[in-house]
Design a protein around this motif. Structure first.
Motif, mmCIF file in Angstrom:
data_model
loop_
_atom_site.group_PDB
_atom_site.id
_atom_site.type_symbol
_atom_site.label_atom_id
_atom_site.label_comp_id
_atom_site.label_asym_id
_atom_site.label_seq_id
_atom_site.Cartn_x
_atom_site.Cartn_y
_atom_site.Cartn_z
ATOM 1 N N TYR A 79 -23.869 28.065 24.258
ATOM 2 C CA TYR A 79 -24.494 26.657 23.733
ATOM 3 C C TYR A 79 -23.804 26.136 22.633
ATOM 4 N N TYR A 80 -22.966 27.129 21.579
ATOM 5 C CA TYR A 80 -22.531 26.888 20.685
ATOM 6 C C TYR A 80 -20.865 26.794 20.813
ATOM 7 N N GLN A 81 -20.719 25.608 21.562
ATOM 8 C CA GLN A 81 -19.134 25.299 22.057
ATOM 9 C C GLN A 81 -18.528 24.083 21.031
ATOM 10 N N PHE A 82 -19.257 23.692 20.214
ATOM 11 C CA PHE A 82 -18.787 22.511 19.331
ATOM 12 C C PHE A 82 -19.034 23.097 17.835
ATOM 13 N N LEU A 83 -18.081 22.817 16.993
ATOM 14 C CA LEU A 83 -18.147 22.802 15.768
ATOM 15 C C LEU A 83 -18.277 21.610 15.206
ATOM 16 N N PRO A 84 -19.504 21.095 14.704
ATOM 17 C CA PRO A 84 -19.621 19.786 14.026
ATOM 18 C C PRO A 84 -18.984 19.784 12.771
ATOM 19 N N VAL A 85 -18.314 18.528 12.499
ATOM 20 C CA VAL A 85 -17.754 18.422 11.224
ATOM 21 C C VAL A 85 -18.372 17.334 10.503
ATOM 22 N N LEU A 86 -18.907 17.462 9.190
ATOM 23 C CA LEU A 86 -19.212 16.481 8.250
ATOM 24 C C LEU A 86 -18.211 16.386 7.103
ATOM 25 N N ARG A 112 0.867 -1.159 -0.182
ATOM 26 C CA ARG A 112 0.062 0.102 -0.090
ATOM 27 C C ARG A 112 0.920 1.303 -0.010
ATOM 28 N N SER A 113 0.156 2.289 -0.343
ATOM 29 C CA SER A 113 1.074 3.751 -0.323
ATOM 30 C C SER A 113 0.885 4.155 1.017
ATOM 31 N N LYS A 114 2.049 4.972 1.378
ATOM 32 C CA LYS A 114 2.204 5.768 2.758
ATOM 33 C C LYS A 114 1.905 6.865 2.693
ATOM 34 N N PHE A 115 1.586 7.509 1.466
ATOM 35 C CA PHE A 115 1.667 9.094 1.412
ATOM 36 C C PHE A 115 0.294 9.303 0.552
ATOM 37 N N TYR A 116 -0.441 10.177 0.853
ATOM 38 C CA TYR A 116 -1.697 10.697 0.004
ATOM 39 C C TYR A 116 -1.806 12.212 0.087
ATOM 40 N N ILE A 117 -2.299 12.773 -0.758
ATOM 41 C CA ILE A 117 -2.873 14.145 -0.709
ATOM 42 C C ILE A 117 -4.427 14.031 -0.783
ATOM 43 N N SER A 118 -5.003 14.778 0.085
ATOM 44 C CA SER A 118 -6.371 14.653 0.072
ATOM 45 C C SER A 118 -7.068 15.875 0.074
ATOM 46 N N ALA A 119 -8.081 15.995 -0.631
ATOM 47 C CA ALA A 119 -8.931 17.285 -0.825
ATOM 48 C C ALA A 119 -10.448 16.904 -0.092
ATOM 49 N N HIS A 120 -10.814 17.938 0.569
ATOM 50 C CA HIS A 120 -12.175 17.530 1.562
ATOM 51 C C HIS A 120 -13.071 18.767 1.394
ATOM 52 N N VAL A 121 -14.247 18.141 1.242
ATOM 53 C CA VAL A 121 -15.433 19.285 1.354
ATOM 54 C C VAL A 121 -15.949 18.811 2.586
ATOM 55 N N ALA A 122 -16.138 19.940 3.584
ATOM 56 C CA ALA A 122 -16.752 19.743 4.773
ATOM 57 C C ALA A 122 -17.892 20.871 5.429
ATOM 58 N N THR A 123 -18.232 20.672 6.182
ATOM 59 C CA THR A 123 -18.985 21.414 6.994
ATOM 60 C C THR A 123 -18.344 22.654 7.450
#
Lengths: 221, 542
Positions: free
Chosen positions: A206-213, A21-32
């Motif tokens: 009440y907004y102490q968490f930043l949810p991530v999807l 397997r490869s040990k290095f990756y480049i990753s693009a992400h789309v998230a909240t």
């Protein structure tokens, strides 16, 4: 939602051994939390280290009622962070889909972590027979600032042994941002709303968490 | 494995719940500042004899800047609850540097002389108090005497005989006005129609110009006029120094007479202490004085003629002239003030310590013998005001408190020169207490609201209503005053729109009094149910 991810994650096949397997990756992400790039290093199949950055320039306007008053609210949120994450495949030896589960812990430094809202009365306010336009009434400015450094905890689904150059992963988690600093100021005829600042601060506490999807698009190097 | 997924699902759901379980706008109440109207003028109406004014007082606004003027509650309809008219300027139309607002307040009440009060609001003149004395048309006062007479008319509407009648001399009014209507005079309405009927109901009110109380009864309520047509036909501002003035009205069948087919004669006895500007000496036969007319409907003064002072049959100094129309007539000197620059006045009163006190500011003639102007000024330490409309002659000023104690006095060499004046208001003899009253209101379903500004009046608990005096303006529910004493009880009265709210026998128990009115809390001691209904209704507009 979790079930939906489960179904998507099942589409990937992982049939190569860890040595190939490869040990290095480049990753693009789309998230909240925004869009971004990451570099992933996987020295062993069970653990990954990811470093990257995300940016979320967000603007929106809408009509809301604050109590019974119709208001235009313009929101602007900016979240930009550099982060480092550690992924762990706790069930790598499991034969089923669960081997793709990753547990992620990390932290981010937010060089932008602010939310600003401008609230203005919608329409014309009548003081008796005197019409007062929205511009004449003034505006409310709300500003929220969170901690610069925030820890992250989450989990996701990702193939530890991708067979192709490109694969897709999913993550779900949350940053703990802490209690934000809040200011609320009014102008012109709304200047007395400064007294609302304490209530606004209470509400925003009440907004102490930043949810991530997050959806990751990984390319092996 | 399943436990793991459940655990993480729970953690993440909790985090999402944290982010959605509280609306950011929860319990936020958008508060509109009730201080919408920055510029206000309060007209306080009082009967000349102290009688209670009727409730059906009608108020109208006219003049150049009438469009900018509203009731202080924001309505175009103007109210006068308890004889208090509170006017405000629309926020978009406030005066600016170099642009003063001018308008007229028309006031009518059954049985009273109509009033036309000219008002100007200058840049930064945020508040002013104008006292208006209402005069019953058939009642003598210390400064006026009234005569009525029926004049018989023929079928052709002509007076049948020569009719002459005079206002009486009273203990305080030593001069009179005599009207002589020749035979054969026809009486016309404003549109020129010859009026017919059995008789003419005539009345004349003669004012004692020597009396300080007459100042408030002068047309417009002050001796300065901003709509004066002079002898040269030009309209400008002028200051009147009256030696005598009179108001004559006639009615045929309820229709007011405005003109005559042939002139009638009017003789006005004059104040013997009057000193014409031309001579500076006591009035004497042969002096020439100006005669001006005044129309209440338009608020305009107009030069009519000049009159030569002589002695009448009663051996009193008087001027006799003829006229073909009816109105108010003024005899005396008139000084043009069109080019005058009003002096800026700064009040220094550190003893007020953030409080306000309504003080009387009087302008006197140089010898102190005559009051030329009198205004109530809501003084605060550092307040800036101006002396508008004074003549270009040396005058004195004095500042009086509610007990008529002189707190400041001085002279102004030329009130038209625009020089800055600093008036240091002396500390009253009695210890000054700066009492703060704070009214908070919680509206049902809306929470705390900003209380609209309102004028608050007070009197000693149990004293007659006629003794109500202005305490000040409550701004955002708060008033800080030097007029109340801790340990004393007072009656308070506030007006808003057409409503009157009275709180009687309220003890000032401490120097800081705060009251919160709440539907579910305190609603007053006297009529909580009525106050609750009032609160709910008032909150609908908030």
């Amino acid at each position: 939602m979790l079930m939906g991810m489960h179904v998507n994650a099942q589409t990937a096949k992982t049939e190569i051994d860890s040595a190939a397997r490869s040990k290095f990756y480049i990753s693009a992400h789309v998230a909240t939390q925004g869009v971004g790039l990451e570099l992933k290093y996987a020295p062993v199949a069970a653990f990954n280290v990811r470093v990257g950055a995300s940016m979320l320039p967000f603007k929106t306007t809408g009509v809301y009622s604050v109590r019974s008053e119709p208001t235009d609210i313009s929101l602007k949120a900016e979240f930009s962070n550099a982060h480092a994450m550690f992924d762990w495949h706790p069930f790598l030896k499991e034969p089923s889909f669960s081997r793709k589960i990753i547990v992620t812990a990390g932290a981010a430094y937010f060089w932008k972590d602010r939310g600003d809202a401008v609230v203005s009365y919608r329409g014309t306010y009548n003081y008796g027979d005197i019409p007062i336009s929205s511009e004449e009434l003034g505006q409310l400015y709300g500003s929220v600032r969170w901690n610069k450094v925030a820890p992250y905890l989450g989990f996701g689904f990702e193939n530890a042994f991708p067979s192709k150059k490109f694969n897709v992963g999913f993550a779900i988690g949350t940053y703990y941002m802490g209690k934000p600093d809040v200011t609320l100021t009014g102008t012109k005829f709304l200047v007395r709303n400064n007294s609302n600042e304490a209530q606004f601060r209470e509400n925003m506490s009440y907004y102490q968490f930043l949810p991530v999807l997050q959806v990751n698009f990984n390319f092996s190097l | 494995m399943k436990k793991f997924i459940k655990l993480f699902s729970l953690i993440l759901c909790v985090s999402f719940l944290f982010n959605s379980c509280r609306n950011p706008a929860y319990e936020l109440n958008v508060l509109f500042d009730a201080d919408v109207i920055q510029y206000k003028a309060t007209l306080i109406l009082k009967d000349a004899t102290g009688k209670t004014l009727p409730n059906n007082i009608a108020v109208s606004i006219s003049g150049t800047d009438a469009a900018a003027i509203y009731d202080f509650s924001g309505t175009k309809a103007i109210f006068a609850p308890a004889g208090v008219i509170t006017l405000g300027v629309a926020p978009k139309l406030v005066p600016v540097s170099g642009k003063t607002l001018s308008f007229n307040v028309g006031i009518t009440a059954p049985g009273y002389e109509s009033k036309n009060i000219p008002v100007t609001i200058a840049f930064n003149q945020f508040s002013q108090v104008i006292n208006v004395t209402m005069l019953q048309t058939v009642v003598n006062t210390p400064a006026s005497s009234v005569a009525t007479k029926d004049i018989t008319l023929g079928v052709d509407g002509k007076s049948t005989v020569v009719t002459s009648f005079s206002t009486p001399n009273t203990g305080t009014v030593a001069q009179s006005t005599t009207i002589t209507v020749p035979a054969g005079v026809q009486f016309k309405s404003a549109d020129g129609t010859i009026l017919t009927g059995g008789s003419v109901s005539a009345q004349a009110i003669n004012f004692s110009s020597a009396s300080p109380a007459a100042l408030a009864l002068f047309p417009g309520g002050k001796l300065s006029g901003d709509n004066v047509v002079g002898a040269d036909g030009k309209t400008g501002t002028s200051f009147f120094l009256p030696a005598g003035f009179t108001d004559i009205q006639m009615f045929v069948g309820g229709v007011e007479v405005k003109n005559f087919s042939t002139p009638i004669a009017i003789g006005i006895q004059l104040d013997p202490t009057f000193k014409p500007q031309g001579t500076g000496a006591a009035l004497k036969a042969g002096d020439v004085l100006s005669i001006y007319s005044y129309q209440t409907a338009t608020g305009q003064f107009k030069f009519e003629t000049t009159g030569i002072v002589g002695y009448d049959a009663a051996n009193k100094l008087s001027v006799t002239f003829s006229t073909n129309h009816l109105t108010v007539f003024i005899v005396g000197d008139v000084v043009n003030t069109t080019t005058c620059k009003a002096p800026k006045v700064t009040y220094v009163a550190p003893w007020l310590n953030g409080s306000s006190a309504p003080l009387t500011v009087q302008i006197l003639s140089a010898d102190g013998a005559k009051v030329l102007a009198s205004n109530t000024v809501l003084v605060t330490d550092g307040k800036v005001d101006s002396f508008v409309g004074l003549p270009p002659v040396a005058v004195k000023y004095q500042v009086l408190d509610a007990s008529n104690t002189v707190l400041a006095t001085g002279t102004i060499a030329d009130p038209c020169a625009g020089a800055d004046i600093v008036i240091t208001v002396g500390t009253p003899a009695n210890p000054v207490q700066n009492v703060t009253l704070q009214l908070n209101v919680v509206c049902p379903g809306k929470g705390s609201i900003v209380v609209p500004n309102f004028d608050l009046f007070y009197k000693v608990a149990g004293a007659p209503n006629s003794t109500y005096a202005l305490l000040g303006t409550a701004v955002k529910g708060q008033i800080k005053t030097a007029l109340l004493k801790v340990g004393s009880s007072y009656d308070f009265r506030a007006t808003w729109k057409n409503e009157i709210k009275v709180v009687n026998n309220r003890l000032i128990s401490s120097i800081d009094l705060s009251t919160t009115v709440d539907q579910n809390g305190y609603l007053g001691d006297k009529s909580p149910n009525g106050n609750k209904a009032l609160l709910i209704e008032a909150c609908k507009t908030q």
